[in-house]
Scaffold this active site. Structure first.
Site, PDB file in Angstrom:
ATOM      1  N   HIS A  33     -10.525  -4.761   9.292  1.00  0.00           N
ATOM      2  CA  HIS A  33     -11.093  -4.587   7.958  1.00  0.00           C
ATOM      3  C   HIS A  33     -12.423  -3.833   7.998  1.00  0.00           C
ATOM      4  O   HIS A  33     -13.143  -3.832   6.998  1.00  0.00           O
ATOM      5  CB  HIS A  33     -11.353  -5.951   7.300  1.00  0.00           C
ATOM      6  CG  HIS A  33     -10.137  -6.655   6.816  1.00  0.00           C
ATOM      7  ND1 HIS A  33      -9.166  -7.115   7.658  1.00  0.00           N
ATOM      8  CD2 HIS A  33      -9.730  -6.994   5.560  1.00  0.00           C
ATOM      9  CE1 HIS A  33      -8.217  -7.724   6.952  1.00  0.00           C
ATOM     10  NE2 HIS A  33      -8.539  -7.660   5.676  1.00  0.00           N
ATOM     11  N   GLU A  58       0.803  -1.226   0.000  1.00  0.00           N
ATOM     12  CA  GLU A  58       0.000   0.000   0.000  1.00  0.00           C
ATOM     13  C   GLU A  58       0.834   1.272   0.000  1.00  0.00           C
ATOM     14  O   GLU A  58       0.480   2.251  -0.658  1.00  0.00           O
ATOM     15  CB  GLU A  58      -0.967  -0.004   1.193  1.00  0.00           C
ATOM     16  CG  GLU A  58      -2.211  -0.830   0.990  1.00  0.00           C
ATOM     17  CD  GLU A  58      -2.003  -2.312   1.237  1.00  0.00           C
ATOM     18  OE1 GLU A  58      -2.938  -3.099   0.989  1.00  0.00           O
ATOM     19  OE2 GLU A  58      -0.890  -2.678   1.682  1.00  0.00           O
TER      20      GLU A  58
END
Length: 725
Positions: A528, A458
Site C-alpha cells: 500500500h 480495479e
C-alpha cells in the site's frame, strides 16, 4: 437434523434452437442480407489467409472462417446506435457491424457491392496489412480494428481486455438517456479471465445494458474447453452473477439472430445485462491457414463434422429451399464476392520486382511514412486554446490557507457543477463522508447519479472508465485508494487506456483522470506504499501530474480534466492534512501542462523533486544553508517535463540532485538523470546525483519503514555532501 433444499438461480438460463418453421417465417430480406454478409466476410477472410501465406500480412492473421454465423446473426439484430467491441479474432465482428452501418436496408449478394462497401473492405484489408489507408493507418493491424462512426469500438489483442471497456460504453448509453446497448464479443478463453468475471459482476450490480457474447469455438489456442473449466457450458457463468443467459448454436445464424433479439429485449427493458453463448468452430488453427489437426490437438473427423454444419451452406440451403435463390444465383454470388475481394488486393499490391512469377509486394506508396511512428502517442493539447492559467505568486484572486484535501473536494465540486459530463467512480467514494480520505466530501449529496461507488474490482472499474472516456460524452474521474492497486488494473491502465489513442491512429481522445494516493510513511506496508511515478512516467500515452500545494492541486486538476489524454494525478498522504495557499472562490484556473515551479531560487546547485518530497527538500535546504534552487516538477511524464525551466537552472548551477522518497528500483529519477545528462552534459560540472529510498518496499514496522524511504534527514545529508563539490 439438518434439512436440505435445492437452490435455483434467480436469473433465467435458456437454450434456443430453430426449426424449419423458424426458417420459413424468417423475412426474406433478413436471410438475403445474412447470406450477403456471410459471403463477403468468408471471402474476405479466405483472401486474408492467402495474403498471409504469401508473407504479405505482417504479424498474425487470426481467421474467423467458420465462426461468421455468430457475428452476422447477432449484429443484424442490432440498431446502428448500438456499439460493439471484440476480440483478437475479430475481423467478422468488425465487418458485420460496419456492413450493417453502411447498408442498413440490407445486402443482396446477387448485385454488385456499393462503392461504400468496397471502400470498407479496402480500408479493412489495408489495416490488416499495416498500410496507411487503413482505419488506424496500419497501427492496429489485424487485432485492433476500430471504426467509431459505425459503432465498432475496437477489437482487442488482450484476451478479455475489451470486456470492461464495453461496460463503459453501456454505462454511457444509459447515462445519456438512450436505449442503446453495447455488445462485447469474446471467446471461451476469456471466460476464465479476471477482467471478464469482474465485469460480469459490475454489469449485474449496475444493471448495465451490456450483452456478453461468448463465441465458444471450443479451443483457446489448443486447450479445449473441457480441459479449462469444470462447466463446459459457458453460459452457466451468467446466472451465477444474476445475468440472464442464453445458449444457442452459433453455426445457425438464424438461431443466433433470434437469441440476440430476445437478449436485446431484455437489455432495452432495463433488466440488466445479458449473456449469449454461441457454439462455433474455427476451421483453422489459432493463426494462419493450417487446420488444428495439423498440430495434433484436434482430429480430422472432428473438423469434418463441424464443417458439415457450415453456416454459409446452411443459409444457402434454406434460401434455395424457399425459392429465394436459385442454385445458379448462389454460385454467381460466391464468385462475385471472391472477385470483389481479389480486386482489393490488386489495388494494394504490385508484382515484386525480380520475384518469382505471380509473386507480389505491397505498393511502396501504401506504407505509412516512418516519421508517423510516434505521432499521436498523446494529443497536441489544442484543447487548451483559450485556457486561463495562473500561478500562486501572480494570482489576482483572493487566497486563504486551506487544507490540501479540502482543495481536492472543492475543485471537484466546482468542475461537476459547471461540467455535467464529469463523473466520479471508485471504491467508497460515495460513502464515509468523502471516501477514505475525504477527497470526495459532499459530492454524492450534490451529484447523486454522477458519484458512483464501485465493487472492489480495479480491472473492471478502470476499464469501464476507459470505455466511458472513449465514448466521448462523459469525463470519468477514477479514484484508486492506493497507488499499488494500479497494478491490479495494469492491463486496463497500460495496455488499454495508455495505448488506445496511438494504437487507433493517434486521433482518439481519452479524457480520463485517475486520482491515486501515495501512502509512503503511513504504516500500511509493502502493498500500500509505493510511489508509482517512475513506472507511470515511462508508460506511453499517460500524462502524470504531481501537485505539492493546494493551489497547484486546483490548477493541475483543472488541466487534467481539460486534457484529452488520460492523466494520472498523484496525491501524497502526507499532504492531505497540510495547509497552504488556496483560492477563496476562484476554482477555474489551470496550471499549464509541462510547467514546473521554482520553489526557491539559488545558484549553487539544482534540486529536482515532486510531491511531498518538495517540502522535505525546502526544509533541508534551510537547515543546511546551501544556496540551492528547488524545482518542483509538477508534471512527470516524458512528454510533459519542463525542460526549459530545468535547463535554465542547470546552466546556472552546473550541479543537479534528483530527490524522491520512493524505492531505488522503481525510481523516477533513474530515467530523468539519464535524460539530464544527455541534454545538459556540456553544462554539468558533476554527474547527476540521485537520492531515493532503499531497495526494499516499506514495511509495517515503523523503524523499518523509515529506513526504507528518503526524507528530510537524507536530503540534508546529501546536500551537505554535495556542498563540497
Amino acid at each position: 437434523m439438518t434439512s436440505e433444499r435445492r437452490l435455483a438461480q434467480a436469473a433465467p438460463w435458456t437454450e434456443v434452437t430453430t426449426t424449419t418453421a423458424d426458417w420459413d417465417a424468417a423475412d426474406p430480406a433478413l436471410l438475403t442480407t445474412m447470406y450477403g454478409q456471410l459471403l463477403l466476410i468468408r471471402s474476405f477472410e479466405e483472401y486474408v489467409l492467402e495474403l498471409a501465406g504469401a508473407g504479405l500480412v505482417h504479424g498474425p492473421a487470426h481467421s474467423s472462417v467458420g465462426q461468421e454465423g455468430g457475428a452476422v446473426g447477432s449484429v443484424l439484430a442490432l440498431a446502428d446506435r448500438d456499439t460493439v467491441n471484440g476480440s483478437h479474432r475479430g475481423h467478422h465482428q468488425f465487418l458485420a457491424k460496419a456492413l450493417h452501418h453502411i447498408e442498413p436496408k440490407g445486402l443482396d449478394p446477387r448485385a454488385d457491392a456499393s462503392a461504400d462497401v468496397r471502400a470498407l473492405l479496402l480500408r479493412t484489408l489495408a489495416e490488416i496489412c499495416g498500410l496507411d489507408r487503413g482505419f488506424s493507418h496500419g497501427r492496429g493491424g489485424s487485432m485492433h480494428l476500430r471504426w467509431r462512426e459505425a459503432g465498432a469500438l475496437g477489437t482487442n489483442a488482450i484476451v478479455g481486455g475489451g470486456v470492461p471497456l464495453a461496460a463503459g460504453s453501456a454505462w454511457a448509453h444509459r447515462q445519456a438517456g438512450t436505449d442503446a446497448v453495447a455488445v462485447t464479443y469474446f471467446g471461451d478463453g476469456a471466460v476464465n479471465i479476471g477482467s471478464t468475471l469482474e465485469t460480469f459482476n459490475l454489469a449485474a450490480a449496475w444493471r448495465l445494458p451490456l450483452c456478453f457474447f461468448v463465441e465458444n469455438n471450443q479451443y483457446a489456442v489448443s486447450t479445449s474447453v473441457e480441459e479449462a473449466t469444470g462447466e463446459p457450458r459457458l453460459s452457466a457463468r451468467g446466472p451465477g452473477f444474476g445475468i440472464a443467459s442464453w445458449k444457442t448454436d452459433g453455426m445457425d445464424p438464424l438461431a443466433v439472430h433470434l437469441t440476440t433479439r430476445a437478449a436485446l429485449a431484455h437489455l432495452r427493458a432495463g433488466l440488466g445485462p445479458a449473456l449469449v453463448e454461441a457454439d462455433v468452430y474455427r476451421y483453422f488453427h489459432q493463426n494462419g491457414a493450417l487446420p488444428g489437426s495439423a498440430f495434433g490437438y484436434r482430429s480430422k473427423e472432428e473438423e469434418r463434422a463441424w464443417r458439415a454444419r457450415d453456416p454459409l451452406a446452411l443459409v444457402a440451403r434454406h434460401l434455395q429451399r424457399r425459392g429465394l435463390f436459385t442454385a445458379a444465383e448462389l454460385t454467381e454470388s460466391g464468385e462475385r464476392a471472391a472477385r470483389l475481394v481479389a480486386g482489393l488486393g490488386d489495388e494494394l499490391l504490385e508484382p515484386a520486382p525480380g520475384g518469382r512469377p505471380g509473386q507480389r509486394r505491397v505498393r511502396p506508396a501504401e506504407w505509412p511514412d516512418p516519421s508517423f511512428v510516434d505521432v499521436g502517442v498523446r494529443g497536441d493539447l489544442a484543447e487548451f486554446d483559450g485556457a486561463r492559467y495562473a500561478e500562486a505568486d501572480t494570482f489576482d484572486g483572493q487566497l486563504t490557507e486551506r487544507r490540501f484535501v479540502d482543495a481536492i473536494a472543492a475543485v471537484m465540486a466546482r468542475r461537476m457543477e459547471t461540467d455535467p459530463s464529469v463523473v466520479v467512480l471508485g471504491e467508497d467514494v460515495h460513502r464515509l463522508k468523502g471516501g477514505t480520505n475525504g477527497a470526495t466530501r459532499g459530492l454524492k449529496e450534490a451529484f447523486p447519479d454522477r458519484v458512483i461507488g464501485t465493487p472492489i474490482c480495479e480491472n473492471a472499474f478502470t476499464g469501464t472508465a476507459g470505455g466511458i472516456a472513449l465514448d466521448g460524452r462523459f469525463t470519468p474521474v477514477v479514484e484508486f485508494m492506493y497507488a499499488d492497486f494500479m497494478w491490479v488494473a495494469a492491463d486496463q491502465l497500460f495496455n488499454q487506456i495508455g495505448k488506445v489513442r496511438h494504437m487507433f491512429g493517434g486521433t482518439t481522445a481519452v479524457p480520463l483522470v485517475l486520482r491515486s494516493k501515495v501512502a509512503t510513511g503511513t504504516g500500511y506496508g509493502a502493498q500500500h506504499s509505493m510511489d508509482p511515478a517512475g513506472i507511470l512516467a515511462t508508460a506511453p500515452g499517460l500524462r502524470v501530474a504531481a501537485p505539492s500545494t493546494p493551489f497547484d492541486y486546483v490548477g493541475l486538476m483543472n488541466s487534467a480534466l481539460r486534457c484529452q489524454d488520460p492523466v494520472v494525478v498523484l496525491e501524497h498522504v502526507d499532504l492531505y492534512l497540510s495547509r497552504g495557499p488556496a483560492p477563496v472562490d476562484d476554482w477555474d484556473y489551470c496550471v499549464p501542462v509541462g510547467r514546473a515551479a521554482v520553489r526557491r531560487a539559488g545558484a549553487r546547485l539544482t534540486v529536482l523533486t515532486y510531491l511531498a518530497m518538495t517540502g522535505c527538500v525546502l526544509r533541508a535546504v534551510d537547515q543546511v544553508g546551501v544556496d540551492a534552487e528547488v524545482v518542483d516538477l509538477r508534471w512527470l511524464d516524458r512528454a510533459s517535463v519542463d525542460w526549459d525551466t530545468i535547463g535554465r537552472s542547470v546552466r546556472k548551477t552546473g550541479v543537479v540532485l534528483v530527490a524522491e522518497q520512493g524505492a531505488a528500483g522503481t525510481s523516477y529519477g533513474g530515467w530523468l538523470a539519464d535524460e539530464l545528462q544527455r541534454r545538459f552534459f556540456d553544462w554539468l560540472d558533476h554527474p547527476v546525483q540521485r537520492l531515493t529510498g532503499g531497495e526494499a518496499s516499506p514495511a509495517i514496522s515503523k523503524a523499518l519503514e523509515r529506513a526504507a524511504i528518503a526524507g528530510e534527514a537524507e536530503v540534508a545529508a546529501k546536500l551537505t555532501e554535495m556542498a563540497g563539490y
